[in-house]
Design a protein around this motif. Structure first.
Motif, PDB file in Angstrom:
ATOM      1  N   THR A   1      24.876 138.124  92.591  1.00 54.28           N
ATOM      2  CA  THR A   1      23.760 139.066  92.532  1.00 54.28           C
ATOM      3  C   THR A   1      23.959 140.153  93.583  1.00 54.28           C
ATOM      4  O   THR A   1      23.017 140.885  93.899  1.00 54.28           O
ATOM      5  CB  THR A   1      22.412 138.358  92.779  1.00 54.28           C
ATOM      6  OG1 THR A   1      22.458 137.730  94.074  1.00 54.28           O
ATOM      7  CG2 THR A   1      22.127 137.310  91.717  1.00 54.28           C
TER       8      THR A   1
ATOM      9  N   LEU B   1      15.634 139.859  86.056  1.00 53.21           N
ATOM     10  CA  LEU B   1      15.967 138.496  85.613  1.00 53.21           C
ATOM     11  C   LEU B   1      14.753 137.811  84.983  1.00 53.21           C
ATOM     12  O   LEU B   1      14.898 136.996  84.069  1.00 53.21           O
ATOM     13  CB  LEU B   1      16.490 137.670  86.789  1.00 53.21           C
ATOM     14  CG  LEU B   1      17.863 138.090  87.327  1.00 53.21           C
ATOM     15  CD1 LEU B   1      18.227 137.267  88.566  1.00 53.21           C
ATOM     16  CD2 LEU B   1      18.953 137.963  86.261  1.00 53.21           C
TER      17      LEU B   1
ATOM     18  N   ILE C   1      23.641 131.747  87.105  1.00 54.01           N
ATOM     19  CA  ILE C   1      24.062 132.731  88.103  1.00 54.01           C
ATOM     20  C   ILE C   1      24.052 132.082  89.479  1.00 54.01           C
ATOM     21  O   ILE C   1      23.006 131.689  89.994  1.00 54.01           O
ATOM     22  CB  ILE C   1      23.139 133.964  88.085  1.00 54.01           C
ATOM     23  CG1 ILE C   1      23.181 134.635  86.702  1.00 54.01           C
ATOM     24  CG2 ILE C   1      23.542 134.959  89.178  1.00 54.01           C
ATOM     25  CD1 ILE C   1      22.163 135.752  86.523  1.00 54.01           C
TER      26      ILE C   1
ATOM     27  N   LEU D   1      22.647 132.092  80.645  1.00 51.85           N
ATOM     28  CA  LEU D   1      23.348 132.447  81.879  1.00 51.85           C
ATOM     29  C   LEU D   1      23.037 131.442  82.972  1.00 51.85           C
ATOM     30  O   LEU D   1      21.910 130.968  83.099  1.00 51.85           O
ATOM     31  CB  LEU D   1      22.896 133.830  82.388  1.00 51.85           C
ATOM     32  CG  LEU D   1      23.087 135.061  81.514  1.00 51.85           C
ATOM     33  CD1 LEU D   1      22.486 136.279  82.215  1.00 51.85           C
ATOM     34  CD2 LEU D   1      24.561 135.284  81.213  1.00 51.85           C
TER      35      LEU D   1
ATOM     36  N   TYR E   1      25.910 140.937  83.160  1.00 48.52           N
ATOM     37  CA  TYR E   1      25.116 139.867  82.549  1.00 48.52           C
ATOM     38  C   TYR E   1      24.973 140.103  81.040  1.00 48.52           C
ATOM     39  O   TYR E   1      25.101 139.169  80.241  1.00 48.52           O
ATOM     40  CB  TYR E   1      23.719 139.798  83.176  1.00 48.52           C
ATOM     41  CG  TYR E   1      23.669 139.580  84.667  1.00 48.52           C
ATOM     42  CD1 TYR E   1      24.670 138.888  85.355  1.00 48.52           C
ATOM     43  CD2 TYR E   1      22.587 140.063  85.417  1.00 48.52           C
ATOM     44  CE1 TYR E   1      24.603 138.694  86.728  1.00 48.52           C
ATOM     45  CE2 TYR E   1      22.508 139.864  86.790  1.00 48.52           C
ATOM     46  CZ  TYR E   1      23.528 139.186  87.438  1.00 48.52           C
ATOM     47  OH  TYR E   1      23.457 139.002  88.795  1.00 48.52           O
TER      48      TYR E   1
ATOM     49  N   LEU F   1      18.110 130.777  81.402  1.00 50.65           N
ATOM     50  CA  LEU F   1      18.592 131.314  82.674  1.00 50.65           C
ATOM     51  C   LEU F   1      18.362 130.284  83.775  1.00 50.65           C
ATOM     52  O   LEU F   1      17.263 129.747  83.921  1.00 50.65           O
ATOM     53  CB  LEU F   1      17.859 132.611  83.022  1.00 50.65           C
ATOM     54  CG  LEU F   1      18.145 133.202  84.413  1.00 50.65           C
ATOM     55  CD1 LEU F   1      19.604 133.622  84.555  1.00 50.65           C
ATOM     56  CD2 LEU F   1      17.229 134.394  84.697  1.00 50.65           C
TER      57      LEU F   1
END
Length: 310
Positions: free
Chosen positions: A96, A136, A121, A119, A107, A145
């Protein structure tokens, strides 16, 4: 008569089944990021234990696009499971840490690849600006996510010693802000960092349990060639305690028993490449280690949250 077997801890594959009616696999990506304690923003040299080669599969190369890496990762897994779907796992360094539009492009490129259904992350707790978190939050409404923070330790003296460049309060803030947006929030810790004892490590479990984390990864301290910590070990081996496998299993079980019962446990151990690993070398695959943990838990009557005190 069918007997239901209560699991001894919350397993990650079972957790994923809540979200997906099919088999999913994470594909690791190296999207070319760096870290604020590498580029001079907060320091240089990175975390003292870190050599990123230890967790990058062969298909993870920064000269390849996100799409290329995902397609090669899919080929690797599709032979065995042709119906598999995938989570794009932004893993290497701090995913990030960059200009917002550049992050969005990466992304969204990952999510545009056929078969990618979400995703994951990986990032640092001091690298989640509000603007990115708002973005996000929107992504989270559309797809799976999970944001995974490198916590590593709850003790500020340890974080300073390993050159993390942030305090534990940064973790508290980031995890609370992320979870408040409705985003699944994970953590990663290293058990056995220099200066930490069995007692202080187990105490960490209670501290983390007060945070709104959904998932947790843990692994043993590994000394890796080419890191500053490897040099420290060479110069001052007395400052380090490298666990024997049975001793580490006992630590993991004690840790699990002190954790909040609903935290999903993704990993207990990590395997660095043989050519990079200095110690400890237990010669066990991850699944073999997990089997030994489960066997020992059954012998002890242990289960996640057994010693958890709200």
């Amino acid at each position: 008569m069918i007997m239901s077997i209560t699991p001894l801890y919350n397993e990650f594959p079972v957790f994923l089944k809540r979200y997906f009616p099919y088999k999913v696999q994470k594909i690791s990506l190296n999207a070319g990021f760096t870290c604020p304690n590498r580029d001079g923003s907060k320091g240089y040299g990175g975390c003292t234990y870190c050599n990123n080669q230890t967790f990058n599969p062969d298909y993870c190369r920064t000269e390849k696009t996100v799409t290329q890496q995902l397609e090669e990762g899919k080929l690797f897994f599709a032979r065995k499971y042709p119906e598999m779907k995938y989570l794009a796992y932004f893993q290497a360094y701090t995913n990030t840490y960059g200009e917002l539009e550049s992050l969005k492009r990466k992304y969204e490129e990952a999510l545009s690849v056929d078969g990618v259904v979400g995703l994951v992350i990986g990032t640092r707790p001091d690298c989640m600006p509000d603007e990115l978190l708002r973005y996000l939050e929107g992504i989270n409404r559309q797809t799976f996510l999970l944001v995974e923070y490198g916590i590593e330790s709850t003790r500020d003296e340890t974080l300073k010693r390993i050159n993390r460049g942030h305090t534990f309060q940064a973790t508290v803030d980031a995890v609370e802000r992320t979870a408040a947006c409705g985003i699944l929030t994970g953590g990663h810790v290293i058990l056995g960092l220099p200066g930490e004892t069995h007692e202080s490590i187990v105490a960490q479990a209670a501290t983390l349990s007060r945070l709104p984390v959904t998932t947790l990864k843990m692994h043993q301290l590994q000394l890796i060639r080419g890191t500053r910590m490897a040099l420290e070990y060479e110069q001052h081996p007395q400052d380090f305690h490298l666990f024997q496998v049975d001793e580490y299993i006992e630590l993991v079980i004690d840790y699990i028993e002190h954790l909040r019962p609903d935290i999903v446990l993704e990993r207990f151990v990590s395997q660095s490449p043989k050519d990079l690993l200095i110690a400890p070398d237990w010669g066990l695959k991850n699944y073999e280690f997990n089997h030994r943990v489960l066997k020992r838990m059954k012998e002890l009557g242990a289960y996640q949250g057994k010693k958890y005190d709200m």
